[in-house]
Structures are given as structure tokens and as C-alpha cells.
Design an enzyme around this catalytic site. Structure first.
Site, short mmCIF file in Angstrom:
data_model
loop_
_atom_site.label_atom_id
_atom_site.label_comp_id
_atom_site.label_asym_id
_atom_site.label_seq_id
_atom_site.Cartn_x
_atom_site.Cartn_y
_atom_site.Cartn_z
N TYR B 183 0.85 -1.20 0.00
CA TYR B 183 0.00 0.00 0.00
C TYR B 183 0.88 1.23 0.00
O TYR B 183 2.07 1.16 0.30
CB TYR B 183 -0.95 0.01 1.20
CG TYR B 183 -0.31 0.34 2.52
CD1 TYR B 183 0.24 -0.66 3.31
CD2 TYR B 183 -0.28 1.66 2.98
CE1 TYR B 183 0.83 -0.34 4.53
CE2 TYR B 183 0.31 1.96 4.20
CZ TYR B 183 0.87 0.97 4.97
OH TYR B 183 1.45 1.25 6.17
N CYS B 184 0.23 2.38 -0.34
CA CYS B 184 0.97 3.64 -0.35
C CYS B 184 0.07 4.75 0.17
O CYS B 184 -0.67 4.56 1.11
CB CYS B 184 1.53 3.92 -1.72
SG CYS B 184 0.29 3.84 -3.03
N ARG B 185 0.12 5.92 -0.48
CA ARG B 185 -0.54 7.09 0.11
C ARG B 185 -2.05 7.05 0.01
O ARG B 185 -2.74 7.43 0.94
CB ARG B 185 -0.03 8.36 -0.57
CG ARG B 185 1.40 8.64 -0.21
CD ARG B 185 1.97 9.73 -1.08
NE ARG B 185 3.37 9.95 -0.72
CZ ARG B 185 4.30 10.37 -1.57
NH1 ARG B 185 3.99 10.58 -2.83
NH2 ARG B 185 5.53 10.55 -1.16
N CYS B 189 -2.15 7.26 -5.77
CA CYS B 189 -0.71 7.16 -5.57
C CYS B 189 -0.19 5.99 -6.38
O CYS B 189 -0.76 4.90 -6.37
CB CYS B 189 -0.39 6.97 -4.09
SG CYS B 189 1.35 6.80 -3.71
N MET B 213 -3.14 4.91 2.67
CA MET B 213 -3.12 5.41 4.05
C MET B 213 -4.17 6.49 4.28
O MET B 213 -4.79 6.54 5.34
CB MET B 213 -1.72 5.97 4.36
CG MET B 213 -1.42 6.05 5.83
SD MET B 213 -1.53 4.45 6.67
CE MET B 213 -2.12 4.94 8.26
#
Lengths: 229, 229
Positions: B183-185, B189, B213
DNA sequence: TTGCTATTCCAAACAAACATGGAATAGAGT
DNA sequence: ACTCTATTCCATGTTTGTTTGGAATAGCAA
């Protein structure tokens, strides 16, 4: 095209929605459209804009996907594109009022300004849940003080429509011994405040519904359409 | 002051929030700040802005109440003013992508552009609920591919931090036989997309978490802070 | 066809927002 | 005190938005 360029393009596209919401006149149009569909001329008159100006602003909203149009003969009716747009508008309003002291003050000035701010009036506001409970018992009269066409475009089931302008002369349509709950467009609409004041001045039991039709719709509570009482 | 004037003032105040969100660079700053606090210089560098320009944009966001500042010695750190602001940003993004074909295309170009768009990749994305369930069993490794400082500012409990740049050289830190969820932003993203691609290229079982996130925080799911693995 | 109406398009004047580089400020270290 | 650094402030030219009135368009009604 580089990654950086694509990112820039993405954010520029997202910003078009922000830009559309970044003008007071356009927000006023969105606020009106949240009540139901409107012709360009109607919007221009109500918002105090020239026809070309109103049209231009509506184009901006349309380009940003916030409104749709429906043609009926020679008229064009604008509507909000969906509940999500109304929700975005509400959230913008909430953030502004919660995070910017100036916006909060401007709202209070508009809602109570020129009249006496009654401190206990806020606690007397009825929540949507309470209204549903009380209306089910028939314990209160629900009063819609918006213009008739907005009532027709969608109102709280069982509500009586008396536009604020005509409230004084149509007071006798309200049962004199029952509490009245007045509502209007939403959290930033003056109509219900003025209605409650007028009712109090005539010795009636009256309270304001918290917020108004916009928030009622967003809560996905039942909505009735049409002119019937 | 007349009623009309007060109304105009109210909508102009509300519009300041819209204006603040009506610029691609500022949205990019908001996007970055949604991950945690940042100094002006850092923001300027990451967003590709001049220092003065970045500072000016941050002033606009601050005037609109969207960000707060914290002084630490000679540095000034900016943060989002609250979850409500993150929610507003998310809703704006959703409306833009849902209602504007161009915005949707720009997003897809950015997320998949330059690489092959894999149609089945979307169905393979894991929802937040599924991730929580699987992570509880220890059935998957949760991988945070954002820069280390964003990981430190808040991450999914139990996640491993390997910034995308270092993923290739640190592949051996991931258990070879277990599925990895990257996962990321957030929804817009690229990092996790690229991470999953890189992992697949090395024969690993990897999927992307739906969104990132930002949305995790908005769902009020548990968040861990600090550098520990 | 002609006229009528509601709306959009266009051009021009005006106002606001943006990027930029250099000066000013404020805090920390010496 | 002086120096260094991070940030903001200011003046500039440039671009982008806004308003306005008049012309163009599209649909309806004779």
C-alpha cells in the site's frame, strides 16, 4: 509524456472541481440547485447575476461535472449532478465554518445579523431523529417555509408548505395549539430562523429543525415530491 | 449592511476554501500533508516548486484554515488541520473522478500510464476489511512502500517499511513464500502499483491494498507511529 | 417563412491569481 | 555581537478568471 507531467495533469484536473467551488456566486448557485432543478433565468434572478454571467458560471460548474442539464423546449434546466456533489458542498461548508473564524462569523452575521441573536434558540433546534419521532405521533406540525417550487421539488413527508413571504397572512392555516417545527434549505439558510421569530411574535410554539432539506437529503431520509399539502 | 450583502460575504468566505482547493499545486501539497507534517523546503522540493511559490501556496491553504503550522527552531512544519480536511480532499477527488471523464482518464494515465494496464489487477485489490482479517491470521505480509518518514508519521499496524526506491535491493527482507499486500498514500498514488509490478516481476505473490493510508485514516482504523518495523 | 424566447457564444475591459527573484525577518549557533 | 538557515514578504511581469453587452443559435409558434 513523463510521470511528473502526468501527475501534474491529474492534479490540474482535480483542481477544476476546486476552482468551480472557488467562487461565491457559483457556491450560491450550487446552494440553490441543491433544492431542485432551475432554469438559467431563474438562477440569474435569484442570485442577482446578469444572464451571460450566470450562464458562464453554470458552464464552469458543468465542465467540472457538478451539474447536469435537461432541455425542455426552449428552456434549459440545471440540476446538481448527484448527492455526492451535495455532500461535497456540505463538507466544504463545514470545513470552512469549523476551520475559518471569518467564515463562522460571516455565517452567524447572515443567519442572525440585524436581528437579536437568541442564545437558547440553538438548543431548541430539533434533530432529524427527534422530528421523525414526533411527527410520527402527530405531536408537531412540520412547516416548510421555502418557495413553493422548492417544496414541490422535494420536502419532508407530511410537511405543510407556507413560503416565508406568505406566512404572516396564512398563519391561521397552522393549528394554534400545536408546536410548529419550521425548516428551510439547510444549515446556512435564513428562512426558518425568520419563520420561528415571526411565529414567536404571534405567540406560537415554534422551533427550528437543525439544518434543512440539504442535510435531510444527505441523510437519505424519506422525501416527498409534488404540490400536494 | 443589507441581507444581500451579508449573504454575499458568507458565500465569499466559503469560496475561500474552494479557491484553496482550486489549484493543482495546492492539491498536491494537501496530498502530501495528508501523510504527515512537512517542512516548507521539503514540500517545495517534492512538489517541484520554488521556495517562495511553495510558501505562498501554503499561506493560501493556511488562510483557508486547511493547514496548521508548528514551529521547531528555525523550521516551520505544516500539517493538515484535521481529518475533516482530508475527508474534504477525498470527496473532491471522488467527485472529480466520478463526474469528469477527463479527470478519470488523467488518473488512469498517471496510475497505469507508460506501463501495461492489467485489467484483472483491479479485482485483485484487497479491501481494508479483508486486509485486517488476513493480517490477523498472519497470512499476509503488509508492505508500506512510502518514504520512510511517511511510514514513521503513521502506518498500518504490523506493516513493514520498504520505500519503493529500495524495494529491489531489499527484496530478501520479505518472506518468499507469503503473499505481500502493498500500500501507499492513497487511491491516487502510484507507488503501490509499481511495487506490485516489481514484486510480480520477481515471481512474488503480491496484491495492492485498495486505496491507501489516506483512506485508512479516514476509515478510523488503527494507526501505528514511529520507526519500528 | 417570420417572429419570439431562452440560452450560449464572443470580444473587450477589468480584476485576481501565479511564479519568480531578491530583500527582510526570525531563530539557532558561535 | 555576527553568521547561517528557513521562511516569509514584496515588486514584477504574466497568466487566468470575471463581467458586460451584443451577436449567434436553437426551439417553438404562428
Amino acid at each position: 509524456m513523463g510521470d511528473r507531467q502526468r501527475k501534474k495533469e491529474l492534479f490540474n484536473q482535480l483542481a477544476r472541481v476546486g476552482k468551480a467551488l472557488g467562487n461565491g456566486k457559483r457556491l450560491e448557485l450550487v446552494d440553490l440547485l441543491a433544492q431542485g432543478e432551475r432554469s438559467v433565468e431563474h438562477l440569474a434572478v435569484v442570485a442577482g447575476l446578469g444572464l451571460s454571467t450566470a450562464s458562464a458560471h453554470l458552464q464552469v460548474l458543468k465542465q467540472a461535472g457538478l451539474v447536469n442539464t435537461r432541455k425542455d423546449g426552449t428552456r434549459i434546466f440545471y440540476t446538481l449532478a448527484g448527492l455526492d456533489v451535495a455532500g461535497l458542498y456540505e463538507q466544504l461548508r463545514n470545513v470552512a465554518v469549523d476551520r475559518m473564524a471569518e467564515a463562522e462569523r460571516a455565517r452567524d452575521d447572515y443567519l442572525h445579523g440585524g436581528r437579536a441573536p437568541v442564545p437558547e434558540a440553538q438548543e431548541q433546534e430539533l434533530s432529524r431523529e427527534d422530528l421523525l419521532a414526533r411527527a410520527a405521533d402527530g405531536a408537531v406540525t412540520v412547516l416548510d417555509v421555502r418557495p413553493a417550487e422548492e417544496f414541490a421539488a422535494g420536502h419532508i413527508p407530511g410537511a405543510v408548505s407556507i413560503p416565508l413571504e406568505k406566512l404572516q397572512q396564512r398563519l391561521d392555516e397552522l393549528p394554534p395549539d400545536q408546536q410548529v417545527v419550521a425548516y428551510c434549505r439547510g444549515a446556512c439558510c435564513v428562512l426558518a430562523y425568520e419563520a420561528v421569530e415571526l411565529l414567536h411574535a404571534h405567540g406560537r410554539q415554534a422551533r427550528r429543525l437543525q439544518d434543512g432539506m440539504l442535510e435531510w437529503r444527505l441523510a437519505e431520509l424519506p422525501v416527498t415530491t409534488g404540490h400536494a399539502a
